[in-house]
Design an enzyme around this catalytic site. Structure first.
Site, short mmCIF file in Angstrom:
data_model
loop_
_atom_site.label_atom_id
_atom_site.label_comp_id
_atom_site.label_asym_id
_atom_site.label_seq_id
_atom_site.Cartn_x
_atom_site.Cartn_y
_atom_site.Cartn_z
CG HIS A 55 -47.52 -35.66 53.64
ND1 HIS A 55 -48.78 -35.25 53.37
CD2 HIS A 55 -46.72 -35.05 52.75
CE1 HIS A 55 -48.76 -34.43 52.33
NE2 HIS A 55 -47.53 -34.29 51.93
CG ASP A 58 -50.54 -36.47 56.18
OD1 ASP A 58 -50.26 -35.35 56.61
OD2 ASP A 58 -50.60 -36.74 54.95
CG MET A 89 -48.23 -41.42 46.35
SD MET A 89 -48.49 -40.14 47.59
CE MET A 89 -49.38 -38.92 46.65
CD GLU A 182 -47.48 -32.72 43.79
OE1 GLU A 182 -47.43 -33.80 44.43
OE2 GLU A 182 -48.33 -31.85 44.01
CE LYS A 184 -48.10 -24.83 45.06
NZ LYS A 184 -48.58 -25.01 46.44
CD GLU A 218 -51.82 -30.22 43.03
OE1 GLU A 218 -51.23 -30.98 43.81
OE2 GLU A 218 -52.32 -29.13 43.37
CG HIS A 221 -48.97 -27.84 41.73
ND1 HIS A 221 -48.23 -28.76 42.42
CD2 HIS A 221 -49.90 -27.37 42.61
CE1 HIS A 221 -48.70 -28.85 43.66
NE2 HIS A 221 -49.71 -28.02 43.80
CG ASP A 246 -51.25 -35.00 43.27
OD1 ASP A 246 -51.43 -36.24 43.41
OD2 ASP A 246 -50.51 -34.33 44.00
CG ASP A 256 -51.80 -25.35 45.20
OD1 ASP A 256 -52.43 -25.74 44.20
OD2 ASP A 256 -51.24 -26.12 46.01
CG ASP A 258 -54.61 -27.81 46.36
OD1 ASP A 258 -54.09 -27.98 45.24
OD2 ASP A 258 -53.93 -27.70 47.41
CG ASP A 292 -52.97 -32.89 46.41
OD1 ASP A 292 -53.48 -32.70 47.52
OD2 ASP A 292 -51.81 -32.54 46.12
C1 GLT Z 1 -49.28 -30.51 49.77
C2 GLT Z 1 -49.14 -30.04 48.35
C3 GLT Z 1 -49.51 -31.10 47.38
C4 GLT Z 1 -48.60 -32.27 47.41
C5 GLT Z 1 -48.64 -33.00 48.68
C6 GLT Z 1 -47.55 -34.05 48.69
S1 GLT Z 1 -48.59 -32.02 50.07
O1 GLT Z 1 -50.64 -30.57 50.15
O2 GLT Z 1 -49.93 -28.89 48.17
O3 GLT Z 1 -49.62 -30.61 46.08
O4 GLT Z 1 -49.02 -33.17 46.42
O5 GLT Z 1 -46.46 -33.66 49.45
MN MN Z 2 -51.92 -28.00 44.86
MN MN Z 3 -50.22 -32.34 44.83
#
Ligand code: GLT
Ligand code: MN
Ligand code: MN
Length: 393
Positions: A55, A58, A89, A182, A184, A218, A221, A246, A256, A258, A292
């Site tokens: 980002h 970042d 990206m 993306e 969510k 992702e 998500h 992702d 979420d 991750d 991600d």
């Molecule tokens: C954030 C989010 C991710 C996105 C990122 C891109 S930022 O961490 O949870 O799923 O991909 O903005």
């Molecule tokens: Mn996520």
């Molecule tokens: Mn993501």
């Protein structure tokens, strides 16, 4: 040489925010030191990654002066050069600053919408300067708690206007850049607009420059919403819209998470890698494979690199197993397409009165057809045996 060690040719990437995650959560303080971007890039290169995503903030702190920005970017470019790493990206942080508390492109206040566009244009410039070819949009704050605050149709229209505007900006600058949206379902908002990749795919078809916009699905998500990630990705691939991905791990119905890729739903992860690698046939996905995700909050810095290497290693282990699976003669026989010399020509004919008539007249013994067992228990057990290494390697 370890066949499962990551190579640059594997095209694995990590966001600065993933390996840089300090373990803060809504209930607790960070547990690890925040690492400096250039250090993270050097460590990622050592682990075998080829790319790093970011980002705007970042790398360049919010509100940095032009001189400060340019100095940071110069140093970062040198690190990329020294390590042979790329930035495949880039994306914009449209969620951390309090101005985005009610969304960015869909916010009711025009000042917020204008600021979001300004920030995104500057961030696109930054991404392109670093070599990015894909630009991700994750509408983290585009949603509601008090849903009566705006007509949800207006939220969609405002997002469309923003996308059309930003596509215009990219074209006008002559940038070689594609957008990847993306989805969510929720978090941090109670309800997010465009909750799934399927919603995004339709929305894209309504954009002025739809050819330069695809999706960035992702794992976490879609799984949060209880959906099959493999089917989601398949739909995006079939529509030639899988511009980025992702990868991570997630349990159904949770926040979420991750998690490290492959740490949850090993069969789903296997089927996903099989699809992406194209061992099951059809076109493979050749873009960057972005993890991600982040290390558990229990970890110190060495746990972060265990996490990163684990994501890539699991992907490669699954790719090897997918290859063995699709080369296995018994699997091939089990999934071979059923052929019917009489019906196939009727089914393949396009519509005409005559073809409809012929199909209507075709004799089909439904009871006999229904009696045939399909062997999917055997197929699924063999899938498990391949995944567990009891067969094929
Ligand atoms: C954030 C989010 C991710 C996105 C990122 C891109 S930022 O961490 O949870 O799923 O991909 O903005
Ligand atoms: Mn996520
Ligand atoms: Mn993501």
């Amino acid at each position: 040489m370890d066949p499962y060690a990551a190579q640059k040719s594997d095209k694995f990437s990590f966001g600065l925010w993933t390996v840089g995650n300090a373990g803060r959560d809504p209930f607790g303080e960070p547990v690890r030191a925040v690492q400096e971007p250039n250090y993270l890039v050097r460590k990622l290169a050592e682990c075998g990654a080829y790319g790093v995503n970011l980002h705007d903030n970042d790398l360049v702190p919010f509100g940095a002066s032009r001189t400060e920005r340019d100095r940071i970017v110069r140093e970062f470019k040198q690190t990329l050069k020294d390590t042979g790493m790329v930035v495949p990206m880039a994306t914009t942080n449209l969620f951390t600053h309090p101005i985005f508390k009610d969304g960015a492109f869909s916010a009711n206040d025009p000042k917020v919408r204008a600021f979001a566009l300004q920030k995104t244009m500057a961030s696109i410039d930054l991404g392109v300067e670093l070599g990015a070819k894909i630009y991700v949009f994750w509408g983290g704050r585009e949603g509601t708690e008090a849903d009566a605050c705006r007509d949800p149709r207006v939220a969609i229209q405002r997002t469309r206007a923003a996308m059309d505007f930003l596509c215009g900006y990219v074209k006008d600058q002559g940038y070689d850049l594609k957008f990847a949206l993306e989805a969510k379902p929720n978090e941090p908002r109670s309800e997010n607009y465009f909750p799934t990749t399927g919603h995004m795919l339709h929305f894209i078809s309504t954009l002025q420059h739809h050819e330069m916009v695809g999706v960035n699905p992702e794992v976490a998500h879609e799984v949060m919403a209880g959906l099959s990630f493999v089917h989601t990705v398949a739909q995006a691939m079939e529509a030639n819209k899988l511009f980025h991905i992702d990868l991570n791990g997630q349990k159904i119905g949770r926040y979420d998470q991750d998690l490290r890729f492959g740490s949850e739903d090993i069969k789903g992860s296997f089927l996903l890698v099989r699809l992406l690698e194209g061992t099951c046939g059809g076109k493979s996905y050749t873009g960057p494979k972005h993890f991600d995700a982040h290390a558990y909050r229990t970890e110190d810095e060495s746990g972060v690199w265990d996490f990163a290497k684990g994501c890539m290693r699991t992907y490669k282990l699954l790719a090897a197993r997918a290859n063995a699976f699709d080369s296995d003669p018994e699997i091939k026989a089990l999934i071979a397409e059923v052929k019917d010399a009489h019906l196939d020509p009727l089914l393949n004919a396009s519509y005409s009165r005559a073809s409809a008539q012929a199909l209507k007249a075709a004799p089909i013994d439904a009871t006999a057809v229904a009696k045939r067992g399909l062997g999917y228990e055997r197929l699924d057990q063999l899938t498990i045996e391949h995944i567990m290494g009891a067969r094929g390697l």
